[in-house]
Design an enzyme around this catalytic site. Structure first.
Site, PDB file in Angstrom:
ATOM      1  N   GLY A 180      -4.416   8.264   4.672  1.00 54.00           N
ATOM      2  CA  GLY A 180      -4.785   9.635   4.996  1.00 54.00           C
ATOM      3  C   GLY A 180      -3.620  10.535   5.344  1.00 54.00           C
ATOM      4  O   GLY A 180      -3.823  11.715   5.637  1.00 54.00           O
ATOM      5  N   GLY A 193      -1.367  11.664   3.331  1.00 56.99           N
ATOM      6  CA  GLY A 193      -1.114  12.647   2.275  1.00 56.99           C
ATOM      7  C   GLY A 193      -0.283  12.123   1.116  1.00 56.99           C
ATOM      8  O   GLY A 193       0.283  12.919   0.360  1.00 56.99           O
ATOM      9  N   LYS A 194      -0.224  10.817   0.942  1.00 53.08           N
ATOM     10  CA  LYS A 194       0.605  10.247  -0.139  1.00 53.08           C
ATOM     11  C   LYS A 194       0.076  10.650  -1.513  1.00 53.08           C
ATOM     12  O   LYS A 194       0.840  11.071  -2.379  1.00 53.08           O
ATOM     13  CB  LYS A 194       0.641   8.723  -0.007  1.00 53.08           C
ATOM     14  CG  LYS A 194       1.246   8.200   1.287  1.00 53.08           C
ATOM     15  CD  LYS A 194       1.360   6.696   1.310  1.00 53.08           C
ATOM     16  CE  LYS A 194       0.016   6.000   1.254  1.00 53.08           C
ATOM     17  NZ  LYS A 194      -0.821   6.273   2.446  1.00 53.08           N
ATOM     18  N   SER A 195      -1.230  10.501  -1.707  1.00 54.97           N
ATOM     19  CA  SER A 195      -1.800  10.794  -3.031  1.00 54.97           C
ATOM     20  C   SER A 195      -1.737  12.289  -3.343  1.00 54.97           C
ATOM     21  O   SER A 195      -1.465  12.677  -4.480  1.00 54.97           O
ATOM     22  CB  SER A 195      -3.255  10.306  -3.092  1.00 54.97           C
ATOM     23  OG  SER A 195      -3.309   8.896  -2.963  1.00 54.97           O
ATOM     24  N   ARG A 198      18.771  14.959  11.485  1.00 54.05           N
ATOM     25  CA  ARG A 198      18.908  16.300  10.932  1.00 54.05           C
ATOM     26  C   ARG A 198      20.162  16.458  10.080  1.00 54.05           C
ATOM     27  O   ARG A 198      20.321  17.457   9.379  1.00 54.05           O
ATOM     28  CB  ARG A 198      18.926  17.335  12.072  1.00 54.05           C
ATOM     29  CG  ARG A 198      17.663  17.292  12.918  1.00 54.05           C
ATOM     30  CD  ARG A 198      17.657  18.371  13.967  1.00 54.05           C
ATOM     31  NE  ARG A 198      17.625  19.710  13.407  1.00 54.05           N
ATOM     32  CZ  ARG A 198      17.576  20.829  14.129  1.00 54.05           C
ATOM     33  NH1 ARG A 198      17.545  20.758  15.457  1.00 54.05           N
ATOM     34  NH2 ARG A 198      17.568  22.008  13.542  1.00 54.05           N
ATOM     35  N   GLU A 243      -6.509   8.513  -6.353  1.00 50.95           N
ATOM     36  CA  GLU A 243      -7.682   8.814  -5.532  1.00 50.95           C
ATOM     37  C   GLU A 243      -7.379   9.995  -4.620  1.00 50.95           C
ATOM     38  O   GLU A 243      -6.408   9.966  -3.855  1.00 50.95           O
ATOM     39  CB  GLU A 243      -8.060   7.606  -4.673  1.00 50.95           C
ATOM     40  CG  GLU A 243      -9.232   7.886  -3.744  1.00 50.95           C
ATOM     41  CD  GLU A 243      -9.350   6.890  -2.606  1.00 50.95           C
ATOM     42  OE1 GLU A 243     -10.206   7.102  -1.727  1.00 50.95           O
ATOM     43  OE2 GLU A 243      -8.572   5.914  -2.588  1.00 50.95           O
ATOM     44  N   HIS A 260       0.852  -1.182   0.000  1.00 55.47           N
ATOM     45  CA  HIS A 260       0.000   0.000   0.000  1.00 55.47           C
ATOM     46  C   HIS A 260       0.889   1.233   0.000  1.00 55.47           C
ATOM     47  O   HIS A 260       1.675   1.447   0.924  1.00 55.47           O
ATOM     48  CB  HIS A 260      -0.896   0.011   1.238  1.00 55.47           C
ATOM     49  CG  HIS A 260      -1.675   1.282   1.410  1.00 55.47           C
ATOM     50  ND1 HIS A 260      -2.654   1.676   0.522  1.00 55.47           N
ATOM     51  CD2 HIS A 260      -1.605   2.252   2.352  1.00 55.47           C
ATOM     52  CE1 HIS A 260      -3.156   2.831   0.916  1.00 55.47           C
ATOM     53  NE2 HIS A 260      -2.538   3.206   2.025  1.00 55.47           N
ATOM     54  N   GLY A 265       3.128   4.991   4.131  1.00 57.51           N
ATOM     55  CA  GLY A 265       2.591   5.712   5.275  1.00 57.51           C
ATOM     56  C   GLY A 265       1.157   5.310   5.533  1.00 57.51           C
ATOM     57  O   GLY A 265       0.510   4.665   4.702  1.00 57.51           O
ATOM     58  N   ASP A 296      -1.891   4.089  -4.484  1.00 55.80           N
ATOM     59  CA  ASP A 296      -2.670   3.251  -3.564  1.00 55.80           C
ATOM     60  C   ASP A 296      -2.126   1.830  -3.452  1.00 55.80           C
ATOM     61  O   ASP A 296      -1.938   1.324  -2.347  1.00 55.80           O
ATOM     62  CB  ASP A 296      -4.148   3.211  -3.958  1.00 55.80           C
ATOM     63  CG  ASP A 296      -4.995   2.603  -2.852  1.00 55.80           C
ATOM     64  OD1 ASP A 296      -4.919   3.107  -1.714  1.00 55.80           O
ATOM     65  OD2 ASP A 296      -5.709   1.626  -3.114  1.00 55.80           O
TER      66      ASP A 296
END
Length: 313
Positions: A160, A162-164, A247, A206, A142, A157, A181
């Site tokens: 929801g 924020g990948k797409s 960092r 999507e 996924h 991740g 997806d």
């Protein structure tokens, strides 16, 4: 137990434009399960102790010249023995004329006989490359796969995160979509993972609140790509206050996918962060590392020199 994949012999015939000399009744049901290809020199000499029937057998100029050196009766017996071993298919290369004794026995035993105009070494290399891809071990993850500055970036991740949305922003900035997806990942060699999209969702993304969008139609053919090597895995996670994030970039993290270690970094997500720009920099930095230059190491060495310490070679 490892899953065994297969490809129809008819697909190989179509892809390589092979001439069908002998076509058994069950031709459309024959499946190729081995990525290996064999030249049956030892078999034609009578040695069948380690003969692997699931391999495609290639008969080229060398094998033909050897057969011509035999007595006609011996030659006929050797060809019949080869067919009796029931190889999955026999391919004659360089448009060599197929011996009538082999055709006769192949028709009787239902063994496919094919022919190509390509040289033996050429068709062998092409077949092994194609079969290694068709029959490669694979998994579905996924996530999203995008090409950024020539680097294949696999975004992972929680749902929801924020990948797409990040993928769409990258596409707007001129990069290319491979899969959204669900990403089908194949191990095509001991060093290479290749990702693609399932046919059903190819070229689609999507977006919550909008729905399914066709990237190919919205942004053009240049915005999509069929497959891409996976060079870097980026794991997106919600920003956690107090958590220590890398960092300097000195920590070399990897993730295991199908037995191969792929470079991996974790990027925390919170409002105000421009993930598309961050991923572009990550892609360029990873490419720079693969070309032999590590900015974090160079910075650390300069710091040590400032302190009067000579860095290790």
């Amino acid at each position: 137990m490892n899953e065994i994949y297969s490809i129809p012999l008819s697909r190989i015939v179509e892809d390589f434009r092979l001439e069908i000399v002998v076509k058994p009744d069950n031709f459309d049901e024959i499946q190729i399960t081995s990525p290996e290809v064999n030249r049956p020199g030892l078999a034609l000499a009578g040695f069948y102790e380690v003969f692997e029937t699931e391999r495609i057998q290639l008969i080229g100029y060398a094998e033909t010249q050897y057969l011509h050196s035999l007595e006609p009766s011996t030659k006929r017996v050797m060809l019949q023995k080869l067919v009796d071993a029931k190889p999955v298919a026999i391919i004659y290369t360089t448009n060599i004329e197929v011996d009538s004794a082999l055709i006769e026995r192949a028709q009787r035993d239902g063994v496919p006989v094919l022919r190509t105009g390509l040289k033996t070494s050429q068709i062998m290399a092409s077949l092994i490359s194609a079969l290694s891809n068709y029959l490669a071990p694979r998994i579905t993850r996924h996530g999203c796969l995008v090409e950024v500055y020539g680097e294949g970036i696999l975004l992972l991740g929680d749902s929801g995160i924020g990948k797409s949305e990040t993928t769409i922003e990258l596409i707007k900035r001129g990069h290319r979509l491979i899969a959204d997806d669900a990403v089908e990942i194949k191990r095509v060699s001991d060093k290479t993972l290749v990702g693609s999209a399932p046919d059903l969702i190819k070229h689609y993304v999507e977006l919550r609140g909008i729905g399914i969008v066709d990237v190919r139609r919205l942004f053009g053919m240049g915005a999509v790509k069929e497959t891409e090597k996976i060079n870097l895995v980026i794991q997106l996670e919600n920003w956690v206050e107090g958590k220590m994030y890398d960092r300097l970039g000195m920590d070399e993290e990897t993730i295991d996918i199908l037995g191969l270690e792929v470079p991996s970094i974790t990027i925390p997500v919170r409002p105000g962060r421009n993930l598309a720009i961050i991923l572009e920099v990550a892609a360029m930095n990873n490419r720079q590392k693969r070309m032999g230059y590590n900015t974090a190491e160079e910075f650390n060495n300069n710091l040590l020199r400032q302190m009067g310490v000579e860095p290790e070679a």
